[in-house]
Scaffold this motif. Structure first.
Motif, short mmCIF file in Angstrom:
data_model
loop_
_atom_site.label_atom_id
_atom_site.label_comp_id
_atom_site.label_asym_id
_atom_site.label_seq_id
_atom_site.Cartn_x
_atom_site.Cartn_y
_atom_site.Cartn_z
N CYS A 54 0.75 -1.33 -0.24
CA CYS A 54 -0.03 -0.07 -0.05
C CYS A 54 0.96 1.16 -0.12
O CYS A 54 0.39 2.27 -0.69
CB CYS A 54 -0.86 -0.07 1.01
N ARG A 104 -6.74 -0.38 -1.61
CA ARG A 104 -7.35 -1.12 -0.22
C ARG A 104 -8.27 -2.14 -0.58
O ARG A 104 -8.29 -2.91 0.40
CB ARG A 104 -7.87 0.27 0.60
N GLN A 135 -5.96 -2.51 6.51
CA GLN A 135 -6.99 -1.40 5.60
C GLN A 135 -7.89 -0.71 6.39
O GLN A 135 -8.30 0.41 6.12
CB GLN A 135 -7.53 -2.14 4.65
N SER A 140 -5.96 2.21 7.61
CA SER A 140 -5.62 2.92 6.57
C SER A 140 -6.69 4.03 6.26
O SER A 140 -6.70 5.29 6.06
CB SER A 140 -5.09 2.27 5.36
#
Length: 446
Positions: free
Chosen positions: A301, A308, A372, A375
């Protein structure tokens, strides 16, 4: 000052490594251990205990910032470590009242410990070192899944029953480990904020400094109230409502890999004398999956090679493969069988290799979802990160508590089905949020 801050971060990581080596190992084996107790008067359940811990933890998060602001992160972590050690000590001479009382106390201590950890880590970092310090801390923390479970493997390998002597020896060792980790917090050194350094250089008296601490504590209480109001507002937003399905799924699968699956392996009679030792190996392999996934997807990432949504979709597929293999490989009554191992036959002849492969896939998939979620919350709520992450931990802990409570009553098939349904729904909702964010960015650029 820079060397002192690095020293603090390393000691912080070592303290958490030791405490969670004890606690993670305890959570992985406690239901199996309770089933082997010779004391017929002990009616406690490891699933209920873990459910209480996560339930109390979720609600205690609302008060934790105020406590940390008033007494400071170092003292908070020390007293929280004592509560963790008390929970471990309760297994040396088990009784129902101490078992459930310490479950409540450790739930409170967990909220205080993690809030204080975040505060202390930020206090000892700056913009140039925050990523390095966070990575250093999490690397040390993830190792907690390795050492305790390795000890369980060597201690229980070849054992069909867990003797009182073995239990006392194991939990005495875990208690010593937890106590050493707790005492390490006393080694942490105070780093003075810039305004306090200035006051000392100017020779100001002690009274204004004390008043400054009181003002800071009062300000922290106001900030905690403001954050609570922000949490209520964010809970009404479409983004959080959609992501809550994915957060809820992370709670269900957290309870499954951290407590239920190890119990299932230990209760499978066809694994023979290796079944109890395999609980430790399974915990190690889950940890390896977490470490591999965290490092791999963090790198992917960072370089923007995958979105994602791709990582979350991979996590869903990995988990669904693991669930299907577990369904075929583990007897359906393994989570709920009482004193003896289950004699039921699954669809396949139980295989140690498949069982450990599933352990790795559970850890790998968990890292997909969690990395994720962190994130996307960090991106969408960059200015409101603390309330957003508090909501994440709250929802995750609530559903982990619910899962632990039903794990002692539902057959494995139904538990896996619930996770499949919520996992698919959560992944779909994550896709919707990501699409909403990409559309918003495109609109702003236009």
């Amino acid at each position: 000052m820079a060397d002192l801050r690095t020293f603090n971060v390393v000691i912080l990581g070592v303290g958490f490594l030791l405490i969670f080596t004890a606690f993670t190992t305890c959570g992985n084996i406690e239901q199996t251990l309770i089933k082997s107790l010779d004391n017929g008067s002990f009616t406690g359940s490891g699933y209920d205990s873990l459910g209480i811990i996560y339930g109390v933890f979720s609600f205690s998060n609302l008060l934790a910032p105020t406590v940390v602001a008033v007494i400071g992160p170092q003292i908070t972590m020390f007293f929280s470590g004592i509560l963790y050690s008390g929970y471990i000590a309760a297994f040396i001479t088990p009784s129902v009242w101490s078992f459930y009382l310490t479950s409540v106390l450790i739930g409170i201590g967990a909220a205080m410990l993690w809030t204080a950890q975040g505060h202390f880590l930020v206090e000892n970092s700056d913009a140039a070192t925050i990523n390095r310090n966070t990575g250093m801390f999490w690397a040390l923390l993830q190792c907690s899944m390795l050492f305790g479970n390795l000890y369980i493997y060597f201690e229980w390998n070849g054992s069909t029953d867990i003797s009182d002597r073995s239990r006392k020896m194991i939990f005495t060792a875990l208690l010593i480990t937890s106590v050493v980790g707790t005492l390490s917090f006393l080694v942490l050194r105070k780093t003075l904020p810039s305004e306090e350094i200035l006051s000392e250089e100017e020779g100001q008296s002690l009274l204004p400094t004390r008043m400054m601490y009181k003002q800071r504590a009062s300000s922290a209480v106001k900030d905690a109230k403001s954050e609570f109001q922000t949490i209520i507002q964010l809970l009404k937003t479409k983004t959080i409502l959609l992501l809550s399905c994915c957060m809820a799924y992370s709670g269900l699968e957290l309870s499954f890999y951290s407590g239920v699956y190890g119990t299932c392996i230990g209760a499978t009679a066809e694994f023979g004398e290796a079944s109890k030792g395999l609980i430790g190996i399974s915990g190690i392999v889950v940890g390896v999956g977490e470490i591999v996934g965290g490092g791999l997807f963090g790198l992917i990432c960072k370089n923007n090679r995958f979105r994602r949504t791709s990582v979350v979709f991979l996590g869903m597929v990995v988990h669904f493969v693991a669930f299907y293999l577990i369904f075929l490989n583990i007897p359906e009554d393994a989570p709920i069988v009482l004193k003896t191992n289950t004699q039921h036959k699954p669809y396949l002849t139980p295989s140690v290799s498949i069982a450990l492969l599933c352990s790795f896939l559970l850890g790998l998939g968990d890292s997909c979802f969690n990395t994720q979620l962190y994130s996307i919350l960090g991106r969408v709520y960059a200015e409101q990160s603390a309330p957003a992450f508090a909501i994440f931990k709250f929802i995750q802990s609530i559903f982990a508590a619910i899962a632990f409570f039903y794990s002692g009553y539902l057959l494995l098939t139904w538990q896996l089905l619930l996770m499949v349904i919520l996992g698919f729904t959560g992944t779909l909702c994550f896709f919707m949020v990501e699409r909403m964010q990409n559309f918003s960015v495109d609109l702003q650029e236009y």
